[in-house]
Design a protein around this motif. Sequence first.
Motif, PDB file in Angstrom:
ATOM      1  N   ILE A 149      42.376  86.152 -34.577  1.00  0.00           N
ATOM      2  CA  ILE A 149      42.366  86.722 -33.239  1.00  0.00           C
ATOM      3  C   ILE A 149      41.109  87.569 -33.150  1.00  0.00           C
ATOM      4  O   ILE A 149      40.889  88.459 -33.980  1.00  0.00           O
ATOM      5  N   GLY A 150      40.242  87.282 -32.173  1.00  0.00           N
ATOM      6  CA  GLY A 150      38.954  87.951 -32.103  1.00  0.00           C
ATOM      7  C   GLY A 150      38.712  88.632 -30.779  1.00  0.00           C
ATOM      8  O   GLY A 150      39.467  88.467 -29.817  1.00  0.00           O
ATOM      9  N   GLU A 151      37.625  89.387 -30.715  1.00  0.00           N
ATOM     10  CA  GLU A 151      37.346  90.174 -29.519  1.00  0.00           C
ATOM     11  C   GLU A 151      36.996  89.318 -28.313  1.00  0.00           C
ATOM     12  O   GLU A 151      36.954  89.812 -27.182  1.00  0.00           O
ATOM     13  N   GLY A 152      36.762  88.035 -28.508  1.00  0.00           N
ATOM     14  CA  GLY A 152      36.513  87.143 -27.379  1.00  0.00           C
ATOM     15  C   GLY A 152      37.780  86.602 -26.752  1.00  0.00           C
ATOM     16  O   GLY A 152      37.725  85.903 -25.732  1.00  0.00           O
ATOM     17  N   ASP A 153      38.918  86.931 -27.329  1.00  0.00           N
ATOM     18  CA  ASP A 153      40.183  86.379 -26.842  1.00  0.00           C
ATOM     19  C   ASP A 153      40.737  87.161 -25.650  1.00  0.00           C
ATOM     20  O   ASP A 153      40.598  88.383 -25.566  1.00  0.00           O
ATOM     21  N   VAL A 154      41.381  86.408 -24.757  1.00  0.00           N
ATOM     22  CA  VAL A 154      42.081  86.986 -23.604  1.00  0.00           C
ATOM     23  C   VAL A 154      43.545  86.587 -23.704  1.00  0.00           C
ATOM     24  O   VAL A 154      43.865  85.396 -23.776  1.00  0.00           O
ATOM     25  N   GLY A 180      40.419  94.067 -30.357  1.00  0.00           N
ATOM     26  CA  GLY A 180      39.346  94.105 -29.363  1.00  0.00           C
ATOM     27  C   GLY A 180      39.441  93.035 -28.297  1.00  0.00           C
ATOM     28  O   GLY A 180      38.427  92.691 -27.675  1.00  0.00           O
ATOM     29  N   CYS A 181      40.639  92.510 -28.065  1.00  0.00           N
ATOM     30  CA  CYS A 181      40.832  91.470 -27.053  1.00  0.00           C
ATOM     31  C   CYS A 181      41.026  92.103 -25.678  1.00  0.00           C
ATOM     32  O   CYS A 181      41.033  93.320 -25.522  1.00  0.00           O
ATOM     33  N   THR A 182      41.202  91.250 -24.682  1.00  0.00           N
ATOM     34  CA  THR A 182      41.514  91.684 -23.321  1.00  0.00           C
ATOM     35  C   THR A 182      42.907  91.186 -22.964  1.00  0.00           C
ATOM     36  O   THR A 182      43.251  90.038 -23.251  1.00  0.00           O
ATOM     37  N   ILE A 183      43.702  92.049 -22.341  1.00  0.00           N
ATOM     38  CA  ILE A 183      45.059  91.683 -21.913  1.00  0.00           C
ATOM     39  C   ILE A 183      45.076  91.556 -20.398  1.00  0.00           C
ATOM     40  O   ILE A 183      44.796  92.515 -19.681  1.00  0.00           O
ATOM     41  N   ALA A 184      45.383  90.355 -19.909  1.00  0.00           N
ATOM     42  CA  ALA A 184      45.523  90.135 -18.468  1.00  0.00           C
ATOM     43  C   ALA A 184      47.005  90.191 -18.120  1.00  0.00           C
ATOM     44  O   ALA A 184      47.831  89.564 -18.782  1.00  0.00           O
ATOM     45  N   LEU A 185      47.337  90.952 -17.083  1.00  0.00           N
ATOM     46  CA  LEU A 185      48.733  91.097 -16.674  1.00  0.00           C
ATOM     47  C   LEU A 185      49.113  89.961 -15.734  1.00  0.00           C
ATOM     48  O   LEU A 185      48.435  89.720 -14.728  1.00  0.00           O
ATOM     49  N   CYS A 186      50.193  89.269 -16.072  1.00  0.00           N
ATOM     50  CA  CYS A 186      50.678  88.180 -15.231  1.00  0.00           C
ATOM     51  C   CYS A 186      51.405  88.757 -14.016  1.00  0.00           C
ATOM     52  O   CYS A 186      52.158  89.730 -14.131  1.00  0.00           O
ATOM     53  N   GLU A 187      51.198  88.165 -12.849  1.00  0.00           N
ATOM     54  CA  GLU A 187      51.822  88.653 -11.617  1.00  0.00           C
ATOM     55  C   GLU A 187      53.287  88.246 -11.494  1.00  0.00           C
ATOM     56  O   GLU A 187      53.995  88.745 -10.621  1.00  0.00           O
ATOM     57  N   THR A 239      42.933  82.689 -23.409  1.00  0.00           N
ATOM     58  CA  THR A 239      42.713  81.920 -24.640  1.00  0.00           C
ATOM     59  C   THR A 239      43.951  81.893 -25.532  1.00  0.00           C
ATOM     60  O   THR A 239      44.152  80.952 -26.290  1.00  0.00           O
ATOM     61  N   ILE A 240      44.782  82.946 -25.461  1.00  0.00           N
ATOM     62  CA  ILE A 240      45.991  83.025 -26.290  1.00  0.00           C
ATOM     63  C   ILE A 240      47.148  83.497 -25.416  1.00  0.00           C
ATOM     64  O   ILE A 240      46.992  84.402 -24.602  1.00  0.00           O
TER      65      ILE A 240
END
Length: 601
Positions: free
Chosen positions: A254-259, A283-290, A305-306
């Motif tokens: 799991i890398g910092e490029g992962d969302v 160091g990933c980004t977490i997108a919140l699902c609506e 990505t994950i």
Amino acid sequence: MNKAPLYNVRTVHDLRDMIKQSARLYSDKPAFLIKDEKVIVRQEGSEDAAPGIRTEKQAAGAAADRKKAAEKSQPYLPVSYKQYDQDVDAFGTRLKRLAPADIRVAILAETRYEWYVSYMATVNGAGLVIPLDKELPQAEIASLLNRSKATVLIYSGGKKKDLDAIRPEIPNVRHFICMDQLEEGKDSFFWTWLEEGRAALAAGDRSFIEAPIDSECMSILLFTSGTTAKSKAVMLSHRNICINLIAMCQMVYIGEGDVFLSVLPLHHTYECTCGFLCPLYRGCTIALCEGLRYITKNMQESKVTIMLVVPLMMELFYKRIIKSATSDPKLARKFRLGLRISGLLRRIGVDKRRSLFARVHDNFGGHLRLLIAGGASIDPAILKGMQDLGIPCIQGYGLTECAPILALNRDVYFNNRAAGLAMPGVEMKIIDRDENGIGEIVGRGANVMIGYYENEEATQEALDADGFFHTGDLGYIDPNGFVIITGRKKNVIVTKNGKNIFPEEIESLLYHSDLIQECLVFGTVDADGETLVGAEIYPNAERVQELFGTSVLTSDPVRQRIGEEIRKVNHSLVPYKYIRQFTLRDTEFEKTTSKKIKRKY
């Protein structure tokens, strides 16, 4: 046995250490992608800007915008690691001012930015955090608040009605903090508290950021979902969680490029540890699902990505793909040809799955590189089907008591039939084996809970003298070290002559039929004292409509056809496992919020 080395990851001692390291390493990188009108995104170069409250004019404009959003959603907006870290310190400082002693903070809300801030602000210096399931009925919410001795409750506006009904029943809760601005009432507003904490920090209040953290004491209190019994309160520490984070990231890259797209409830330790704390650690980004209906759209918008899913979701993904790809004979032939070509090319080391099935990948956002299933067993055929389309999938195995992961399939070495390999630092073994080598799965490691809160008897039942946690799951460990689960100890059907029947095994076979949406297998006793296997089935309404032109799921034609499906299943079983009787139902089974059917037999 695969000898691929473990991935190198950094050491973290507690969750404050983790987030401070991440804030330094990934400062301006987005930690979260959100669609929340109350959060104003920090502008580049501004040191003092922070999430805040909309003005009355802005709020009115946002209300108008929501009408347009029904057709076209607002874009994702980033919240940086630096901004999140500062918000945690600010809100934590305000919480810390409530009392010199540690406080107990319950969180009752859907997944949102305030949830993430509240959790980390509490555990990193303010006190004990108690994540609660927002779908619980009023009486259960009151019970858990009282059992946990919560003194602060942070909640979303949608729960106000429930809380108003139970306030007289929860006298320990002295502070109510709403994540939404209320038009009336005396409850505090989350963002007002955050700004007050920010002001206190600026004035030199260091009570929160310098508060000592004992990494081995109880900092998190989690209630198990309890599909058949009263929920237990699991005591976890910073060390339990951090050890688990390090181990899982050694096994799967799991890398910092992962969302990550967060689709599962945050109160559940699977999503909390693996879908919230793990991405922030790496160091990933977490997108919140609506919301579940927006998963596909949000996957495309966030370029996910994950994603962590429960088996029910992955099965739904796969069935929709297959249905779309085989909706007419021409498409079906093309799809089957693509699978054959792909399989032949892979034998000679050429992988063309992403191009051959580009439409599938585009539907998932075009960047998805890993689906991780957990929370229940999954049909190996579903995992292989997704993998054949070029979407890597693995499954893991864990329990709330283990913070949560005990075993995990690796991205470079996996067995679709298995729950996974024991995590680094975890010892797993099988005890009380039967004649087939199947017994209870037990595990020992630094990730295992402190115990059950105020329930020493249950703690002693679960943790033996050698420190092994008794999972209640049955299975075996194969020669390559993979843990294979065959069923739950409490669900086993025992025949009159001592044979063990695992309902989960039979249920997995029933699910191969596209006419069966949900099912439960159980044991009954006839007049002669013989144990018989029965099944209750909820048919697939869409398939019933296609085959019989009716919406009646319990009609005679449906019953006859499902009887044929059951005979097929019986032919693959030894006689003592045969399904001897079945009933149909016209409503879904009652489920926990982690989408497990509640067994009542």
